[in-house]
Motif scaffolding. Structure first.
Motif, PDB file in Angstrom:
ATOM      1  N   ASP A 166     -10.512  -6.442   5.340  1.00  0.00           N
ATOM      2  CA  ASP A 166      -9.723  -5.926   4.229  1.00  0.00           C
ATOM      3  C   ASP A 166      -8.496  -5.145   4.688  1.00  0.00           C
ATOM      4  O   ASP A 166      -7.903  -4.392   3.911  1.00  0.00           O
ATOM      5  CB  ASP A 166     -10.589  -5.032   3.342  1.00  0.00           C
ATOM      6  N   ALA A 167      -8.075  -5.311   5.942  1.00  0.00           N
ATOM      7  CA  ALA A 167      -6.937  -4.555   6.466  1.00  0.00           C
ATOM      8  C   ALA A 167      -5.636  -4.992   5.799  1.00  0.00           C
ATOM      9  O   ALA A 167      -5.461  -6.166   5.426  1.00  0.00           O
ATOM     10  CB  ALA A 167      -6.834  -4.753   7.971  1.00  0.00           C
ATOM     11  N   ALA A 168      -4.720  -4.047   5.646  1.00  0.00           N
ATOM     12  CA  ALA A 168      -3.371  -4.376   5.162  1.00  0.00           C
ATOM     13  C   ALA A 168      -2.686  -5.278   6.176  1.00  0.00           C
ATOM     14  O   ALA A 168      -2.725  -5.016   7.379  1.00  0.00           O
ATOM     15  CB  ALA A 168      -2.564  -3.092   4.964  1.00  0.00           C
ATOM     16  N   LEU A 169      -2.051  -6.339   5.677  1.00  0.00           N
ATOM     17  CA  LEU A 169      -1.459  -7.330   6.571  1.00  0.00           C
ATOM     18  C   LEU A 169       0.045  -7.119   6.701  1.00  0.00           C
ATOM     19  O   LEU A 169       0.743  -6.912   5.714  1.00  0.00           O
ATOM     20  CB  LEU A 169      -1.731  -8.739   6.053  1.00  0.00           C
TER      21      LEU A 169
ATOM     22  N   ASP B 185       9.431   0.550  -1.852  1.00  0.00           N
ATOM     23  CA  ASP B 185       8.155   0.435  -2.560  1.00  0.00           C
ATOM     24  C   ASP B 185       7.066   0.376  -1.491  1.00  0.00           C
ATOM     25  O   ASP B 185       6.884  -0.650  -0.820  1.00  0.00           O
ATOM     26  CB  ASP B 185       8.105  -0.836  -3.416  1.00  0.00           C
ATOM     27  N   GLU B 186       6.369   1.479  -1.320  1.00  0.00           N
ATOM     28  CA  GLU B 186       5.432   1.584  -0.202  1.00  0.00           C
ATOM     29  C   GLU B 186       4.254   0.619  -0.346  1.00  0.00           C
ATOM     30  O   GLU B 186       3.777   0.337  -1.449  1.00  0.00           O
ATOM     31  CB  GLU B 186       4.936   3.016  -0.050  1.00  0.00           C
ATOM     32  N   LEU B 187       3.794   0.141   0.808  1.00  0.00           N
ATOM     33  CA  LEU B 187       2.676  -0.790   0.905  1.00  0.00           C
ATOM     34  C   LEU B 187       1.562  -0.147   1.732  1.00  0.00           C
ATOM     35  O   LEU B 187       1.805   0.795   2.492  1.00  0.00           O
ATOM     36  CB  LEU B 187       3.134  -2.091   1.572  1.00  0.00           C
ATOM     37  N   PRO B 188       0.336  -0.662   1.614  1.00  0.00           N
ATOM     38  CA  PRO B 188      -0.757  -0.138   2.451  1.00  0.00           C
ATOM     39  C   PRO B 188      -0.444  -0.340   3.932  1.00  0.00           C
ATOM     40  O   PRO B 188       0.304  -1.254   4.316  1.00  0.00           O
ATOM     41  CB  PRO B 188      -1.966  -0.969   2.019  1.00  0.00           C
ATOM     42  N   VAL B 189      -1.028   0.505   4.771  1.00  0.00           N
ATOM     43  CA  VAL B 189      -0.743   0.457   6.203  1.00  0.00           C
ATOM     44  C   VAL B 189      -2.015   0.167   6.995  1.00  0.00           C
ATOM     45  O   VAL B 189      -3.126   0.453   6.554  1.00  0.00           O
ATOM     46  CB  VAL B 189      -0.122   1.772   6.702  1.00  0.00           C
ATOM     47  N   ALA B 190      -1.814  -0.406   8.167  1.00  0.00           N
ATOM     48  CA  ALA B 190      -2.864  -0.557   9.179  1.00  0.00           C
ATOM     49  C   ALA B 190      -2.326   0.112  10.436  1.00  0.00           C
ATOM     50  O   ALA B 190      -1.427  -0.415  11.097  1.00  0.00           O
ATOM     51  CB  ALA B 190      -3.177  -2.026   9.437  1.00  0.00           C
ATOM     52  N   VAL B 191      -2.838   1.288  10.750  1.00  0.00           N
ATOM     53  CA  VAL B 191      -2.303   2.084  11.849  1.00  0.00           C
ATOM     54  C   VAL B 191      -3.158   1.956  13.103  1.00  0.00           C
ATOM     55  O   VAL B 191      -2.637   1.855  14.214  1.00  0.00           O
ATOM     56  CB  VAL B 191      -2.196   3.571  11.430  1.00  0.00           C
ATOM     57  N   ASP B 192      -4.468   1.944  12.918  1.00  0.00           N
ATOM     58  CA  ASP B 192      -5.407   1.852  14.042  1.00  0.00           C
ATOM     59  C   ASP B 192      -5.638   0.392  14.404  1.00  0.00           C
ATOM     60  O   ASP B 192      -5.855  -0.454  13.529  1.00  0.00           O
ATOM     61  CB  ASP B 192      -6.719   2.519  13.661  1.00  0.00           C
ATOM     62  N   MET B 193      -5.624   0.072  15.700  1.00  0.00           N
ATOM     63  CA  MET B 193      -5.726  -1.340  16.108  1.00  0.00           C
ATOM     64  C   MET B 193      -7.079  -1.944  15.763  1.00  0.00           C
ATOM     65  O   MET B 193      -7.160  -3.133  15.441  1.00  0.00           O
ATOM     66  CB  MET B 193      -5.425  -1.485  17.600  1.00  0.00           C
TER      67      MET B 193
END
Length: 788
Positions: free
Chosen positions: A142-145, A127-135
Motif C-alpha cells: 500500500d506504499a505511495a508510488l 497539491d500534496e500527495l502521500p509520501v514513501a520516505v523509508d526504503m
C-alpha cells in the motif's frame, strides 16, 4: 624499485598552487557577459504542480528569463547511469515533484543577488500527495508510488544463485547467525558543491563550451551531446580545479542540463554554483538495509550466505540505490571462501533526494554486511574475531580465484594483511587492558574491532596515455583521467620520469579539457593509476624508443648504443658528443620528427585490493559517548609508486569510514523533510573528533597492468567502518550486547546499555519485506563474467 623514482616518497607537485590560493574553480571563472542562475525548488516531498506563476519574477530588476519545464522542455536528461529506462528527469520537474529540493523553475539574471530575489517571487501551487520516505516502507503493497504506471517503487531488482548451488544455501549448517543491518544514508559533502558555467557562443567549430566541476569531463561532454543534439566536435567540456567529489560529481545531472538549456536560449554564458544547502541534498550516498544470514559448521567454517538487501534510490531511481544490485551483490563473497550464496537485492524509490555514489560505492556496504555476520558468528561459536576470519580467508595459493558471484580475484595474501594489522595494533596487550577495565568495573570500557576486506577497482576497459617532447625539451603528459585531489600530476610525472628518463621538473601534466585530451574515462572506482598510469607508462616507453632512434640518427650510432640520462642522450661510454633533451626537442621540431605517442591501453578486468583494519575505542557506559583511540590499517593496493599519496588516500578513506560508523547520518522526517541539511545539524567531524591513523601496507602486485598497481582511493572506507562498529560493540559485549546499528551515536549506545541492564535486548533480526519472495531467480554465470 632500485634505481627508480618509483616506490619513493615524492611531494605532490599540485599542492603549492592550491595552498597559496592560486587554484581556479568554476565559481572563480570570470567570463565576460555571464549571467547568474538560481533554482526554485520544491518545499514538499511529493506533490502535483497545479500552477506556476512567473510573471512577477520576470519583472524583477536584472531578470533575463524565468524558465519552467514549458520553456526548457520535458525530454529527460541522459543520466550518468540508467537504473530504470521508464524513469527520467527533465531539466526541471514536469507536473509532479518527488522530493524536497526538486527544481521546478530557474531564474536567470544579471547578478546572483537579483536572481535570488526574483526566485522568491515565483509562485508555485502544490497539491500534496502521500509520501514513501523509508526504503522498507516503500516496498509495502500500500506504499505511495512515485510512478504509478510502474505498479511499485521497485526501480530494479536481482535474485541470483550460482547454478551449482541448491535453493536453500543454509541447509546443513550447524549454526546460522542472522542480522538486519543498516548502512545509513550520508551526505557526500565535498568542500565544493556542483557548479557549471555554460557558454553558448560559437568559438570556431565549438558551439557550446561548458566549464563543469565533474569527475568525468568526457562523459559530461557525451551526455551534453545527447541532451543538446549537437555533435561531439561542437561541445567542449573543461574541468578546472574541483573541490572534491567522492563519487558525487559523476558526469552531469539534470541541473547542469537546465543551465546549458537556459544559456542556449539566452545566447549568453550562464553560471550556477550550488549553495551548501543545495549540495547537501544533491549529493548523498550509501543507504541500504541488509537482511543477511550466514551458515557455518561447528568449528567456524562458512557453509553459505543468504542476503536480502534493499538499496535506497531516493527519487527518480537515483543510481546510488542500484549499487545494491551491482557492487554490493558481486562483492558479497568478500575475502572469504563461501561455498554457496543466495543474493537478492531491490533498488527502491523513495521521496527523498536522488542517491548517488559515495567513496566505495556499494563495496563498503558488502564489507560491512560480512564483517557484522562474522562477528556475530564468532560470539556464537566462542571464537576470537580474528580466528574466525583466518579459518575462512581465501588462501594465497588459490589465486586467481573465481567467486560464486562470477568475479575473478587477481591476486591476494589476505592472511598476511590480517597478521600484520594484529601485530601493529598489539591486540594481545589491548585485550589485557580490556580485561583489566572490566574486572575493575570502570565506567569507560575498551573495545577492539577487527575487519578484513577485499574490493573491486578499475573495472577494466581502456584509458588514454599521451606523452610528447616539446621543442624546448620539456615533456607534455596527458591522460583521460581527471584528478580532483588524487595527485595524478605527481604520479604520472613519476611514471614518465622513470620510463622516459627525464627529470620530473621538466614534465607538465594536462587534463580535463575535451578539446585537448582526445578521450578519457575520468576518475572513479579507483581506476586512475592502474589504467591512466599504465597508459602513460606505455606512451612514455614508446617516446623513449623514438628519442633513442632519433638520437642514434643524429649521433650516427646504433640505437642499441644510445644511453639515456636525465641530462639527455649520448653514445654509451662516450662522454661527447651528446644531445640534451632541449637540443633533441629542438632538432626534432626543426626536422619535422615526431617524438610523441598517444595510446589507448586496455586492462583486461578489474583488480582487487584488500586489507585488514584494527580499531580501538573507548565507550563511556554512563553516557554512551564513544571516543576513538587508535586505528591501524594495513591495506594492499599492489605495487606502490608513491607512498606519500597512498598514505594520504588511506587516511582520507579511514576518516570518512570512521565518521560513518560514529557520527554521520542524513535524516528525513516522516513527511520527507530533511532535518540534517546543514552542518549545524549534520554531524561532520572535525580534526578535533578524529585521530592520527596508523596506516601501512603490504604489496601484492597484479599482473593485469604493467605497473602492478591496484586502486587505493576507496579502500579506507571498506576496512574502517566495520572495524569501528565492531569495536563499539566489543566494548559492551560483556553486557550481552551483540549489535548496534551505525552510526553508533551516544543515544543509540546508551539505549543499548539501558536495554541490556533491563534484560530487554532486542534480537538483531527481523524478516525482510515480503516482496523478496516474489523475485524471479536468475542463476549467476559460471565463466567468470558478471551478471548484474
Amino acid at each position: 624499485m632500485v634505481g627508480s623514482i618509483l616506490g619513493n616518497h615524492v611531494r605532490r607537485v599540485e599542492d603549492p598552487e592550491l595552498l597559496t590560493g592560486l587554484g581556479t574553480y568554476v565559481d572563480d571563472l570570470r567570463v565576460e557577459g555571464t549571467a547568474q542562475a538560481v533554482f526554485v525548488r520544491s518545499p514538499v516531498a511529493h506533490a502535483r504542480i497545479s500552477s506556476i506563476d512567473t510573471s512577477e519574477a520576470e519583472r524583477g530588476p536584472g531578470v533575463l528569463a524565468v524558465h519552467t519545464v514549458a520553456t526548457l522542455g520535458s525530454r529527460p536528461v541522459p543520466p550518468f547511469a540508467e537504473v530504470n529506462a521508464k524513469v527520467g528527469h527533465p531539466p526541471l520537474a514536469d507536473g509532479v515533484v518527488r522530493y524536497v529540493g526538486d527544481p521546478v523553475a530557474l531564474v536567470v539574471a544579471e547578478t546572483r543577488a537579483q536572481a535570488v530575489d526574483a526566485a522568491e517571487l515565483v509562485d508555485v501551487d502544490y497539491d500534496e500527495l502521500p509520501v514513501a520516505v523509508d526504503m522498507e516502507a516503500a516496498l509495502a503493497p500500500d506504499a505511495a508510488l512515485q510512478f504509478p504506471e510502474l505498479g511499485s517503487n521497485i526501480a530494479q531488482s536481482v535474485h541470483a544463485i550460482h547454478p551449482d548451488d541448491a535453493r536453500d544455501v543454509l541447509a546443513g549448517a550447524d549454526v546460522v547467525v542472522r542480522a538486519r543491518i543498516e548502512n545509513q544514508r550520508i551526505a557526500t559533502a565535498p568542500i565544493e558543491g556542483n557548479a557549471i558555467l555554460a557558454d553558448p557562443r560559437p568559438a570556431g567549430d565549438v558551439a557550446l563550451t561548458a566549464y563543469v566541476a565533474t569527475q568525468q569531463p568526457h562523459l559530461a561532454r557525451d551526455l551534453l551531446v545527447k541532451f543538446t543534439g549537437l555533435v561531439k566536435s561542437q561541445v567542449r567540456v573543461v574541468t578546472p580545479h574541483v573541490g572534491g567529489a567522492f563519487g558525487g560529481k559523476a558526469g552531469i545531472s539534470y541541473t547542469h542540463a537546465a543551465i546549458v538549456a537556459a544559456a542556449r536560449l539566452l545566447g549568453r554564458p550562464v553560471a550556477w554554483s550550488e549553495t551548501r544547502s543545495e549540495a547537501m541534498l544533491s549529493m548523498q550516498g550509501r543507504g541500504q538495509v541488509q537482511f543477511a544470514e550466514l551458515g557455518l559448521t561447528g568449528d567456524g567454517r562458512i557453509t553459505g550466505l543468504r542476503a536480502r538487501n534493499v538499496g535506497d534510490c531516493g527519487a527518480y531511481a537515483g543510481f546510488g540505490g542500484s549499487l545494491v544490485i551491482g557492487p554490493t551483490h558481486i562483492m558479497a563473497q568478500g575475502p572469504y571462501e563461501i561455498p554457496k550464496i543466495d543474493y537478492a537485492g531491490i533498488a527502491a524509490m523513495t521521496n527523498t533526494a536522488p542517491m548517488g555514489a559515495f567513496r566505495g560505492a556499494g563495496r563498503p556496504e558488502a564489507a560491512a554486511m560480512l564483517e557484522r555476520l562474522l562477528d556475530l558468528a564468532a560470539i556464537e561459536l566462542g571464537l576470537a574475531p580474528e580466528e574466525i576470519r583466518r579459518r575462512n580467508l581465501i588462501p594465497k595459493d588459490a589465486f586467481p580465484y573465481a567467486t560464486r558471484t562470477g568475479l575473478r580475484y587477481d591476486s591476494g595474501d589476505y592472511e598476511l594483511a590480517l597478521t600484520e594489522a594484529l601485530r601493529v595494533a598489539d591486540v594481545d596487550a589491548l585485550r589485557a587492558e580490556q580485561r583489566r577495565r572490566r574486572e575493575a568495573g570502570e565506567v569507560k570500557q575498551l573495545g577492539i574491532g577487527v575487519s578484513t576486506y577485499v574490493e573491486i577497482t578499475g573495472f577494466g576497459g581502456t584509458e588514454l596515455g599521451s606523452v610528447r617532447i616539446e621543442p624546448d625539451g620539456s615533456v607534455i603528459v596527458m591522460s583521460g583521467t581527471s584528478a580532483h585531489g588524487q595527485g595524478h600530476a605527481t604520479s604520472f610525472a613519476m611514471v614518465v620520469a622513470d620510463r622516459l628518463g627525464v627529470p620530473m621538473e621538466s614534465i607538465n601534466y594536462i587534463q580535463s579539457d575535451t578539446a585537448v585530451v582526445s578521450t578519457g574515462g575520468g576518475t572513479g572506482g579507483s581506476r586512475s593509476l592502474q589504467l591512466g598510469g599504465s597508459a602513460v607508462a606505455a606512451a612514455a616507453r614508446a617516446v623513449r624508443g623514438q628519442a633513442i632512434a632519433f638520437a642514434a640518427e643524429l649521433l650516427e650510432a646504433s640505437p642499441g648504443d644510445i644511453e639515456v640520462t636525465g641530462d639527455g642522450l649520448r653514445v654509451s661510454g662516450v662522454p661527447t658528443p651528446a644531445y640534451s633533451w632541449q637540443e633533441l626537442g629542438a632538432a626534432a621540431a626543426e626536422r619535422g620528427v615526431s617524438l610523441r605517442a598517444d595510446l589507448d591501453v586496455p586492462q583486461e578486468g578489474a583488480t582487487f585490493p584488500f586489507g585488514a583494519h584494527v580499531s580501538v575505542v573507548e565507550v563511556d557506559t554512563e553516557t554512551g559517548h564513544v571516543v576513538p583511540l587508535k586505528h591501524v590499517a594495513v591495506d594492499d593496493c599492489g605495487r606502490i609508486l608513491n607512498p606519500t599519496i597512498v598514505i594520504g588516500q588511506q587516511h582520507g578513506g579511514i576518516a570518512q569510514g570512521m565518521s560513518q560508523a560514529l557520527w554521520e547520518q542524513f535524516v528525513y522526517d516522516d513527511a520527507g523533510q530533511p532535518v540534517t541539511s546543514t552542518f549545524a545539524d549534520y554531524q561532520m567531524p572535525t580534526t578535533a573528533d578524529t585521530i592520527s591513523f596508523e596506516a601501512s601496507n603490504t604489496e601484492t602486485p597484479t599482473d593485469l597492468n604493467e605497473l602492478g598497481a591496484k586502486g587505493i582511493g576507496e579502500s579506507g572506507t571498506l576496512g574502517s567502518t566495520p572495524a569501528v562498529q565492531s569495536a563499539v560493540i566489543d566494548a559492551l559485549s560483556h553486557l550481552g550486547i551483540r549489535h548496534i546499528d551505525i552510526p553508533c551515536t551516544p543515544e543509540r549506545v546508551w539505549h543499548a546499555i539501558e536495554a541490556a541492564g533491563a534484560g530487554h535486548l532486542p534480537e538483531p533480526w527481523r524478516e525482510p519485506p515480503e516482496v523478496f519472495d516474489s523475485l524471479e531467480i536468475t542463476h549467476g554465470p559460471t565463466d567468470g563474467g558478471v551478471e548484474v
